[in-house]
Design an enzyme around this catalytic site. Structure first.
Site, PDB file in Angstrom:
ATOM      1  N   ASP A  30      -6.758  -6.284   3.849  1.00 38.97           N
ATOM      2  CA  ASP A  30      -6.141  -4.952   3.896  1.00 38.97           C
ATOM      3  C   ASP A  30      -6.223  -4.357   5.293  1.00 38.97           C
ATOM      4  OD1 ASP A  30      -5.205  -2.441   3.262  1.00 38.97           O
ATOM      5  OD2 ASP A  30      -6.987  -1.828   2.128  1.00 38.97           O
ATOM      6  N   GLY A  31      -5.056  -4.156   5.895  1.00 36.75           N
ATOM      7  CA  GLY A  31      -4.992  -3.462   7.179  1.00 36.75           C
ATOM      8  C   GLY A  31      -4.278  -4.271   8.247  1.00 36.75           C
ATOM      9  N   GLY A  32      -3.130  -3.784   8.689  1.00 37.10           N
ATOM     10  CA  GLY A  32      -2.410  -4.447   9.772  1.00 37.10           C
ATOM     11  C   GLY A  32      -1.794  -5.782   9.408  1.00 37.10           C
ATOM     12  N   MET A  87     -11.555  -5.688   4.724  1.00 37.03           N
ATOM     13  CA  MET A  87     -10.785  -4.766   5.576  1.00 37.03           C
ATOM     14  C   MET A  87     -10.542  -5.422   6.936  1.00 37.03           C
ATOM     15  SD  MET A  87     -10.208  -2.232   3.652  1.00 37.03           S
ATOM     16  CE  MET A  87      -9.250  -1.393   4.915  1.00 37.03           C
ATOM     17  N   HIS A  90      -8.091   1.539  -4.409  1.00 34.86           N
ATOM     18  CA  HIS A  90      -9.074   1.295  -3.351  1.00 34.86           C
ATOM     19  C   HIS A  90      -9.769   2.612  -3.024  1.00 34.86           C
ATOM     20  CE1 HIS A  90      -9.632   0.127   1.203  1.00 34.86           C
ATOM     21  NE2 HIS A  90     -10.778   0.231   0.575  1.00 34.86           N
ATOM     22  N   GLY A  93       1.027  -2.225   4.031  1.00 30.70           N
ATOM     23  CA  GLY A  93       1.523  -0.852   3.989  1.00 30.70           C
ATOM     24  C   GLY A  93       2.755  -0.697   4.855  1.00 30.70           C
ATOM     25  N   ASP A 140      -4.504   3.777  -1.986  1.00 25.82           N
ATOM     26  CA  ASP A 140      -5.607   4.125  -1.091  1.00 25.82           C
ATOM     27  C   ASP A 140      -6.095   5.542  -1.316  1.00 25.82           C
ATOM     28  OD1 ASP A 140      -6.024   1.812   0.611  1.00 25.82           O
ATOM     29  OD2 ASP A 140      -3.947   2.140   1.234  1.00 25.82           O
ATOM     30  N   GLY A 151      -9.111   4.309   6.793  1.00 28.91           N
ATOM     31  CA  GLY A 151      -8.843   5.727   7.041  1.00 28.91           C
ATOM     32  C   GLY A 151      -7.380   6.002   7.347  1.00 28.91           C
ATOM     33  N   PHE A 152      -6.711   5.017   7.934  1.00 21.98           N
ATOM     34  CA  PHE A 152      -5.326   5.253   8.348  1.00 21.98           C
ATOM     35  C   PHE A 152      -4.499   3.984   8.185  1.00 21.98           C
ATOM     36  CE2 PHE A 152      -8.134   8.067  10.619  1.00 21.98           C
ATOM     37  CZ  PHE A 152      -7.535   9.305  10.419  1.00 21.98           C
ATOM     38  N   GLY A 153      -3.245   4.175   7.801  1.00 24.69           N
ATOM     39  CA  GLY A 153      -2.305   3.059   7.812  1.00 24.69           C
ATOM     40  C   GLY A 153      -1.802   2.849   9.243  1.00 24.69           C
ATOM     41  N   GLY A 154      -1.085   1.758   9.442  1.00 25.85           N
ATOM     42  CA  GLY A 154      -0.404   1.537  10.713  1.00 25.85           C
ATOM     43  C   GLY A 154      -1.272   1.088  11.866  1.00 25.85           C
ATOM     44  N   HIS A 174      -1.167  -1.333  -4.288  1.00 22.82           N
ATOM     45  CA  HIS A 174      -2.478  -0.963  -3.745  1.00 22.82           C
ATOM     46  C   HIS A 174      -2.450   0.533  -3.446  1.00 22.82           C
ATOM     47  CE1 HIS A 174      -6.150  -1.816  -1.309  1.00 22.82           C
ATOM     48  NE2 HIS A 174      -5.687  -0.872  -0.501  1.00 22.82           N
ATOM     49  N   SER A 213       0.862  -1.187   0.000  1.00 25.68           N
ATOM     50  CA  SER A 213       0.000   0.000   0.000  1.00 25.68           C
ATOM     51  C   SER A 213       0.894   1.231   0.000  1.00 25.68           C
ATOM     52  CB  SER A 213      -0.895   0.009   1.241  1.00 25.68           C
ATOM     53  OG  SER A 213      -1.427   1.307   1.406  1.00 25.68           O
ATOM     54  N   MET A 247      -8.825   8.375  -0.230  1.00 27.37           N
ATOM     55  CA  MET A 247      -9.725   8.733   0.881  1.00 27.37           C
ATOM     56  C   MET A 247     -10.276  10.134   0.673  1.00 27.37           C
ATOM     57  SD  MET A 247      -7.290   7.477   3.975  1.00 27.37           S
ATOM     58  CE  MET A 247      -6.502   5.861   3.973  1.00 27.37           C
ATOM     59  N   MET A 280     -12.027   4.738  -0.998  1.00 25.86           N
ATOM     60  CA  MET A 280     -12.746   4.926   0.270  1.00 25.86           C
ATOM     61  C   MET A 280     -13.493   6.248   0.145  1.00 25.86           C
ATOM     62  SD  MET A 280      -9.708   3.503   2.676  1.00 25.86           S
ATOM     63  CE  MET A 280      -8.512   3.694   1.366  1.00 25.86           C
TER      64      MET A 280
HETATM   65  C1  DX5 Z   1      -6.585   1.726   5.364  1.00 20.57           C
HETATM   66  C2  DX5 Z   1      -6.047   1.419   3.993  1.00 20.57           C
HETATM   67  C3  DX5 Z   1      -4.983   0.358   4.006  1.00 20.57           C
HETATM   68  C4  DX5 Z   1      -3.778   0.730   4.801  1.00 20.57           C
HETATM   69  C5  DX5 Z   1      -2.849  -0.431   4.929  1.00 20.57           C
HETATM   70  O1  DX5 Z   1      -7.521   2.728   5.257  1.00 20.57           O
HETATM   71  O2  DX5 Z   1      -7.075   0.982   3.147  1.00 20.57           O
HETATM   72  O3  DX5 Z   1      -4.620  -0.005   2.693  1.00 20.57           O
HETATM   73  O4  DX5 Z   1      -3.109   1.833   4.276  1.00 20.57           O
HETATM   74  O5  DX5 Z   1      -1.770  -0.031   5.695  1.00 20.57           O
HETATM   75  P1  DX5 Z   1      -1.187  -0.903   6.889  1.00 20.57           P
HETATM   76  O6  DX5 Z   1      -0.648  -2.143   6.269  1.00 20.57           O
HETATM   77  O7  DX5 Z   1      -0.136  -0.012   7.472  1.00 20.57           O
HETATM   78  O8  DX5 Z   1      -2.318  -1.194   7.835  1.00 20.57           O
HETATM   79 ZN    ZN Z   2      -6.546  -0.005   1.172  1.00 25.06          ZN
END
Ligand code: DX5
Ligand code: ZN
Length: 217
Positions: free
Chosen positions: A174-176, A136, A65, A196, A34, A141-144, A32, A7, A36, A67
């Site tokens: 997707d996510g974590g 998901m 993706h 990501g 993202d 909304g946020f990475g990490g 990927h 990501s 938003m 959002m």
């Molecule tokens: C969340 C995004 C994800 C995110 C993944 O809103 O859709 O794609 O950036 O990042 P990590 O792997 O850091 O959770």
């Molecule tokens: Zn995503």
């Protein structure tokens, strides 16, 4: 064999060309991206011009993706920018069949995404119309953020439905996602792992990529 989709949200944008080059060197399968809108999710990321920049930097498949509360309003600009696949949310468009058809008519793949608190049963009847289901494993909304374990149940439910009905729909998560939980995610039935933070903060992206790609159900 699992696919790895970094990501780009987690990349260092001051060195974007380098960061994209490194994903290629690591041997990833796709990217990927993202998007938003500050409305469907409480954050704003980037738009078509950055997607176009990334498309010029790489020949990798670009999975966009969305959002967004109004996804179809942005199909055209992202397709023109170089998207190969467009994924939007079931929570934004509970009746998504016509939009899947619209995407496929333009020659891009169609994806549908569900949030961690959406009952997977709601999306199963639509999977035959989509190339990709994006589950998901964090609230978007946020990475990490930390991986939400219950997303594995959604992956398993989708895997069973897809296998029982002989569908070609791929499952992405997707996510974590990281090198520690990847094996469990693939065992639950995912085909594509979006990563990501775990990818871009890793010193040895090639090993992470190869180990993940070697995972089998
Ligand atoms: C969340 C995004 C994800 C995110 C993944 O809103 O859709 O794609 O950036 O990042 P990590 O792997 O850091 O959770
Ligand atoms: Zn995503």
């Amino acid at each position: 064999m699992a696919k790895v989709a970094p990501s780009v949200l987690a990349a260092d944008f001051s060195r974007l060309a380098d960061e994209i080059k490194k994903t290629e060197v690591a041997g990833v399968d796709l990217l990927h991206l993202d998007i938003m809108d500050g409305h469907f999710v409480p954050n704003i990321s980037f738009g078509p011009s950055i997607v176009k920049t990334i498309d010029r930097l790489t020949g990798l498949f670009l999975d966009v993706h969305l959002m967004l509360s109004n996804p179809e309003g942005y199909f055209e600009p992202f397709i023109k920018a170089g998207a190969d696949s467009i994924t939007f949310h079931l929570e934004a468009r509970p009746n998504p069949i016509e939009l899947a058809a619209r995407l496929k008519e333009t020659g891009v793949e169609a994806g549908i995404s569900i949030n961690p608190d959406t009952d997977p049963a709601k999306v199963l009847p639509f999977l035959e119309h989509f190339d990709l289901l994006l589950v998901m494993s964090v609230f978007p909304g946020f990475g990490g953020q930390s991986f939400i374990e219950s997303a594995l149940d959604s992956v398993s439910a989708a895997r069973n439905h897809i296998d029982q009905h002989g569908l070609a729909t791929k499952i992405a998560i997707d996510g974590g996602v990281d090198g520690d939980n990847a094996a469990r995610i693939v065992a639950a039935g995912a085909d594509i792992l979006v990563m990501g933070t775990a990818f871009f903060r890793n010193e040895d992206q090639k090993t992470l990529t190869q180990k993940t790609q070697a995972l089998r159900r």
